[in-house]
Design a protein around this motif. Structure first.
Motif, PDB file in Angstrom:
ATOM      1  N   GLU A   1       0.802  -1.359  -0.017  1.00 33.70           N
ATOM      2  CA  GLU A   1      -0.143  -0.055  -0.098  1.00 33.70           C
ATOM      3  C   GLU A   1       0.848   1.381   0.153  1.00 33.70           C
ATOM      4  N   ALA A   2       2.045   1.288   0.718  1.00 28.46           N
ATOM      5  CA  ALA A   2       2.969   2.206   0.716  1.00 28.46           C
ATOM      6  C   ALA A   2       3.327   2.604  -0.609  1.00 28.46           C
ATOM      7  N   ALA A   3       3.748   1.473  -1.406  1.00 26.44           N
ATOM      8  CA  ALA A   3       4.228   1.494  -2.807  1.00 26.44           C
ATOM      9  C   ALA A   3       3.185   2.268  -3.665  1.00 26.44           C
ATOM     10  N   VAL A   4       2.079   1.758  -3.369  1.00 25.45           N
ATOM     11  CA  VAL A   4       1.031   2.353  -4.205  1.00 25.45           C
ATOM     12  C   VAL A   4       0.663   3.816  -4.113  1.00 25.45           C
ATOM     13  N   GLY A   5       0.706   4.245  -2.731  1.00 23.79           N
ATOM     14  CA  GLY A   5       0.540   5.620  -2.499  1.00 23.79           C
ATOM     15  C   GLY A   5       1.741   6.367  -2.837  1.00 23.79           C
ATOM     16  N   LEU A   6       3.052   5.983  -3.058  1.00 22.58           N
ATOM     17  CA  LEU A   6       4.118   6.691  -3.565  1.00 22.58           C
ATOM     18  C   LEU A   6       3.990   6.781  -4.967  1.00 22.58           C
ATOM     19  N   TRP A   7       3.563   5.519  -5.708  1.00 23.08           N
ATOM     20  CA  TRP A   7       3.379   5.819  -7.268  1.00 23.08           C
ATOM     21  C   TRP A   7       2.446   6.619  -7.500  1.00 23.08           C
ATOM     22  N   TRP A   8       1.218   6.714  -6.937  1.00 26.16           N
ATOM     23  CA  TRP A   8       0.059   7.556  -7.144  1.00 26.16           C
ATOM     24  C   TRP A   8       0.555   9.111  -7.021  1.00 26.16           C
ATOM     25  N   ALA A   9       1.073   9.388  -5.625  1.00 22.29           N
ATOM     26  CA  ALA A   9       1.632  10.514  -5.510  1.00 22.29           C
ATOM     27  C   ALA A   9       2.681  11.236  -6.724  1.00 22.29           C
ATOM     28  N   ALA A  10       3.312  10.422  -7.119  1.00 24.03           N
ATOM     29  CA  ALA A  10       4.501  10.678  -7.977  1.00 24.03           C
ATOM     30  C   ALA A  10       3.516  10.778  -9.491  1.00 24.03           C
ATOM     31  N   ARG A  11       2.453  10.412  -9.722  1.00 25.33           N
ATOM     32  CA  ARG A  11       1.707  10.622 -10.947  1.00 25.33           C
ATOM     33  C   ARG A  11       0.761  11.917 -11.048  1.00 25.33           C
ATOM     34  N   LEU A  12       0.853  12.398  -9.727  1.00 23.09           N
ATOM     35  CA  LEU A  12       0.041  13.563  -9.731  1.00 23.09           C
ATOM     36  C   LEU A  12       0.594  14.911 -10.498  1.00 23.09           C
ATOM     37  N   PRO A  13      -0.347  15.650 -10.881  1.00 20.31           N
ATOM     38  CA  PRO A  13       0.139  16.792 -11.700  1.00 20.31           C
ATOM     39  C   PRO A  13       0.966  17.785 -11.149  1.00 20.31           C
ATOM     40  N   GLU A  14       1.934  18.464 -11.376  1.00 20.07           N
ATOM     41  CA  GLU A  14       2.536  19.504 -10.411  1.00 20.07           C
ATOM     42  C   GLU A  14       1.551  20.536 -10.400  1.00 20.07           C
TER      43      GLU A  14
END
Length: 62
Positions: A46-59
């Motif tokens: 879940e932490a990995a998915v959360g980090l992946w998701w956060a990295a994909r958010l637009p700036e």
């Protein structure tokens, strides 16, 4: 999401014991408290998915 899962990865028994004190709908978490290895693996995923998701958010605009 990430902070909760880091705690679940590092100290699953201690972290999950807190969930047992909350509202009734959280009580099924005892299943994970009884299986800390499973809790640790799921928390890390879940932490990995959360980090992946956060990295994909637009700036945001500066």
């Amino acid at each position: 999401m990430v902070g909760d899962d880091v705690l679940g990865t590092v100290m699953p028994e201690r972290h999950l014991s807190r969930w047992l004190l909350g509202p009734q709908r959280w009580r099924p978490m005892h299943l994970f408290a009884e299986h800390p290895g499973l809790a640790r693996v799921l928390s890390a995923a879940e932490a990995a998915v959360g980090l992946w998701w956060a990295a994909r958010l637009p700036e945001t605009a500066k």
